[in-house]
Design a protein around this motif. Structure first.
Motif, PDB file in Angstrom:
ATOM      1  N   ILE A 339      27.275  23.210 -18.495  1.00 23.85           N
ATOM      2  CA  ILE A 339      27.033  22.093 -17.690  1.00 23.85           C
ATOM      3  C   ILE A 339      25.736  21.146 -18.014  1.00 23.85           C
ATOM      4  N   PHE A 341      25.010  20.225 -20.967  1.00 22.05           N
ATOM      5  CA  PHE A 341      25.358  19.888 -22.464  1.00 22.05           C
ATOM      6  C   PHE A 341      26.207  18.569 -21.933  1.00 22.05           C
ATOM      7  N   THR A 342      26.146  18.130 -20.796  1.00 23.48           N
ATOM      8  CA  THR A 342      27.281  17.225 -20.401  1.00 23.48           C
ATOM      9  C   THR A 342      26.493  15.854 -20.182  1.00 23.48           C
ATOM     10  N   MET A 343      27.302  14.780 -20.384  1.00 19.63           N
ATOM     11  CA  MET A 343      26.885  13.463 -19.840  1.00 19.63           C
ATOM     12  C   MET A 343      26.575  13.308 -18.349  1.00 19.63           C
ATOM     13  N   PHE A 351      16.556  14.703 -21.778  1.00 18.96           N
ATOM     14  CA  PHE A 351      16.376  15.157 -23.459  1.00 18.96           C
ATOM     15  C   PHE A 351      16.700  14.018 -24.299  1.00 18.96           C
ATOM     16  N   ARG A 352      17.502  13.135 -24.027  1.00 19.94           N
ATOM     17  CA  ARG A 352      17.624  12.155 -24.709  1.00 19.94           C
ATOM     18  C   ARG A 352      16.330  11.090 -25.087  1.00 19.94           C
TER      19      ARG A 352
END
Ligand code: FAD
Lengths: 377, 401
Positions: A339, A341-343, A351-352
């Protein structure tokens, strides 16, 4: 010794948290990440009304005369909520050197519109290499007897595409390593001869590439003294680094909080995953990182606000912030499992932004080198 | 001792290399996950699957009767390593079919199932594309916790429930599905069955889940009274858990050669970048800091290479690797993380540039690796889960959870 904020700072913190959690929801952040402009003009106007844009300005220029530590409080909350937009570039990167180095006429002209939330500024410092050293500056400004003519490129200028003014750091003499012969110019962003392109980034944070062809600037628009531009840059970098670190520190606290909450909540093998020692110890390491970073940032900010020399503590904070932000996000994602790892999940928003924060105002190696100098190497 | 590949294997490596260079024409560089691709890329992937099948490579270690060519584990190792070095799309066909569905059907499928499902996989056909649906919202690491129900009704099962994180479901013709056929069990590992699901069945809803980098890899699946013929049961009813443990072993054994290929290529890209990039009037490649960081990454990769060789060698001796596969998976995750963070450090400010932008360095490969590695480390079992396996099965320690 006192680790507490004062009453005024606590009020500011509460106000910032309330405002941002209402106005700057993650859904809004997602929208703004994809938005060309990259910020919400209404939100900026409201922040100006709250007195944030002019927080550290002298009262005569529409500010409230607060100090760097107060702004640190605010930046921490902005980092916690991820506030997209040109607040940082306008206030930290541009207003700070204006307050210190501008002439009274320049201050009277440029500071009140920033305090009012009407003017956006962008720092045009780094070039093709993206590095923050004087030797990397090639963009030139040559005096033709009447005006300076700027020629060259600037890369990774934040929110230049929506800016009214730019601070452009140019070479006004022979190239030298120590940064002599650099000069800072105040340039209207819409001046003839400036071409702008948005650089698409993973954070979607409005970084631009600028090209200058014979851009005319008058002598009156020099910030500080001719040939003494790196002093201005050095001054602004120290303060902006601390503010960037405060933003990162706030972001790390948010990632820590959401991960801790998830570890209590998520059940696998009939237990909250926080009961597994592997997860618990990882969270404890995260906490140490997050608390440690927070104190390093406060320390550097406090030193600067007392007027003391803080070269090394500033670099200590930045080198640490770079490492901690990355580590906390990666471990946080892993503790969340798929979860994370989701948008749709907030943790990815943080993280971005890791790489943007890391390379902004000096990467880890640059600051480790300064720490090495600081310990006498 | 002998750490050389045989001549036959070296020849194969050469052929795959030539194939990659002539067929790919710079299309894709470092492989990530095929299923992350956009429609037009997926089409190219499928064309490549077909060509790889025609070359006899796609499922080379399978017996001839199933469309393989009885290749040795070493040949397969070389092929997987090389294909992933070049990032040949289509070489895994969305992973499941080639990775474990085919091999599992050979062991516990029935003759009819083998005849029907294996040939399209080996032929690289779109009908050989599979997805795997094990995970559910409450069954991730604890995957015996699955609740999706299959109730037998005459010669059909009626499915109801939800799966999540199903990679490639939006491309797959078939789904390798774990369901609960008996809820009244004392141990949750019992009462699980494996079923082949036709993805065209009425009652299936597929919702895409986009990852934080904006890429669509996995999906959410909902089953609303989906009817599946009882003939689609694989192996023995309620014994699915034990079949799955075998399937998972297939899933993990090729991880080391595959990741090694991809990582090796990435490292080479970074090295090349350092040679052509100047900073402060010096090549990046001349900076001792950069040199040492990259040298450390090279050492980590060498260790990964040895782990890959070792597992292949053990399998060639008839050993079923258990802890080795888990060790390799956990170590791969570590290596990828180190490589991605060093790589982005070296690239500097450009590491944050969007991978599709004209300004991204190394065609966005390192940035892509950076964005993907946290997900790759969770997929196919997290670090902690792999280490639990090693602790228990290799070190003989008591179960820690
Ligand atoms: C890119 C990607 C693709 C995927 N593709 C598929 C697919 O095609 N089909 C499919 O079925 N599934 C797929 N998955 C799901 C994957 O198998 C699960 O994400 C994985 O098993 C972990 O489950 P979870 O995400 O629910 O995390 P959780 O199990 O909730 O784990 C959360 C955290 O707790 C830790 N933890 C859990 N148990 C223990 C323990 N006993 N000891 C110590 N720590 C523990 C984990 O290590 C992790 O850090 C995919 C996942 C990803 C990220």
């Amino acid at each position: 010794m006192d680790f507490d904020f004062n009453e005024q700072q606590n009020m500011l913190k509460t106000m910032a948290r309330d405002f941002l959690s209402k106005e700057c929801t993650k859904a809004r952040v997602h929208e703004l990440d994809k938005d060309e402009k990259g910020y919400d003009p209404d939100m900026l106007a409201k922040m100006a009304e709250l007195g944030w844009t002019g927080l550290i300005f002298p009262e005569q220029y529409g500010g409230t005369g607060a100090d760097l530590l107060d702004l640190v409080v605010l930046m921490e909350e902005m980092g916690r909520n991820i506030l997209p937009g040109p607040f940082f570039s306008t206030v930290a990167l541009c207003a700070i050197p204006i307050i210190k180095y501008a002439t009274p006429t320049q201050k009277a002209k440029y500071l009140p519109p920033i305090a009012n939330g009407q003017a956006i500024w962008s720092l045009a410092l780094t070039e093709r290499s993206g590095r923050f050293e004087p030797s990397e500056i090639h963009c030139s400004a040559n005096y033709d007897g009447k005006n300076y003519l700027i020629n060259g490129e600037k890369w990774f200028s934040q929110y230049a595409h929506v800016a009214d003014y730019l601070l452009v750091v140019c070479r006004t003499g022979e190239a030298k390593r120590n940064g002599d012969d650099l000069t800072v110019f105040i340039v209207k962003a819409k001046s003839r001869g400036i071409k702008m392109e948005l650089i698409p980034t993973i954070a979607g944070d409005g970084q631009c590439r600028l090209r200058f062809t014979n851009v005319k600037v008058s002598k009156r628009d020099i910030l500080g003294k001719v040939g003494k531009g790196w002093k201005v840059v050095d001054y602004l970098m120290q303060r902006a680094i601390v503010l960037k670190c405060a933003e990162v520190s706030g972001a790390c606290q948010a990632v820590m909080d959401m991960t801790q909450a998830y570890a209590k909540d998520r059940v696998q093998f009939d237990k909250p995953i926080g009961a597994f020692m592997a997860i618990q110890h990882k969270l404890v390491d995260m906490l140490t990182d997050v608390e440690g970073l927070q104190y390093l940032v406060y320390y550097a900010a406090w030193l600067l606000s007392t007027g003391a020399k803080a070269d090394m503590p500033v670099s200590v904070a930045k080198a640490r912030a770079n490492e901690v932000y990355q580590r906390v996000c990666i471990d946080g994602i892993k503790i969340h499992g798929a979860i994370g790892f989701t948008m749709d999940h907030d943790i990815g928003c943080y993280f971005r932004r890791v790489k943007a924060a890391e390379f902004m105002l000096g990467d880890t190696d640059l600051h480790l080198e300064k720490v090495a100098l600081g310990i006498g190497l | 001792m002998d750490f050389k590949f045989a001549e036959k294997e070296e020849k194969l490596r050469d052929e795959v290399r030539k194939f990659a260079i002539s067929e790919m024409r710079g299309k894709q560089v470092v492989s990530g996950m095929e299923e992350e691709s956009r429609d037009e890329d997926w089409e190219f992937s499928m064309q490549m699957s077909k060509k790889l099948a025609q070359k006899g490579w796609l499922t080379m270690a399978w017996p001839r009767e199933y469309g393989g060519r009885d290749a040795s584990f070493f040949e397969q190792h070389v092929y997987i390593n090389e294909a992933s070095y070049w990032g040949i799309p289509g070489s895994t066909m969305g992973v499941s079919g080639i990775g474990w569905v085919g091999p599992s059907l050979m062991i516990f499928g029935n003759e009819e199932q083998r005849k029907k499902y294996i040939p399209p996989i080996a032929a690289g056909d779109p009908d050989g594309v599979w997805c795997t649906a094990y995970s559910e919202p409450n069954a991730g690491s604890d995957f015996a916790n699955i609740q999706t129900r299959a109730i037998k009704n005459g010669d059909e099962y009626i499915l109801n429930g939800q799966k999540i994180w199903t990679s490639c479901a939006h491309r797959a013709r078939w789904c390798w599905l774990a369901v609960r056929t008996d809820p009244a069990v004392t141990k949750k590992q019992h009462g699980i069955s494996l079923i082949i699901l036709d993805m065209k069945s009425p009652g299936i809803t597929i919702n895409p889940i986009v990852n934080y980098a904006g890429i669509h890899i996995f999906n959410e699946l909902f089953f609303d009274n989906v009817r599946v013929p009882v003939a689609n049961l694989v192996g023995t009813e309620n014994r699915g858990w034990y079949h799955l443990m075998q399937s998972l072993a297939f899933e993990r054994h090729s991880i080391a050669p595959q990741f090694y290929g991809m990582a090796q290529r990435s490292l080479e890209f970074i090295v090349d970048y350092c040679k052509v990039t100047q900073y402060n009037g010096k090549q990046l490649a001349a900076d001792p800091l950069v040199r040492h960081k990259l040298a450390e990454r090279a050492i980590e990769l060498d260790m990964l290479k040895m782990f890959g060789y070792e597992i292949t060698w053990k399998m060639s001796k008839g050993v079923i690797p258990i802890y080795e596969a888990a060790r390799n998976k956990a170590y791969c995750d570590y290596v990828m993380q180190r490589l991605a963070t060093t790589g982005t450090d070296v690239i500097g400010a450009y590491a944050q540039v969007d991978i599709r932008s004209k300004w991204s360095k190394i065609k966005g490969n390192i940035t892509r690796l950076y964005m993907m590695f946290p997900g790759l480390s969770v997929a196919a079992g997290t670090d902690e889960v792999q280490k639990n396996i090693v602790g228990q099965f290799k070190l003989g320690l008591p179960r820690s959870y």
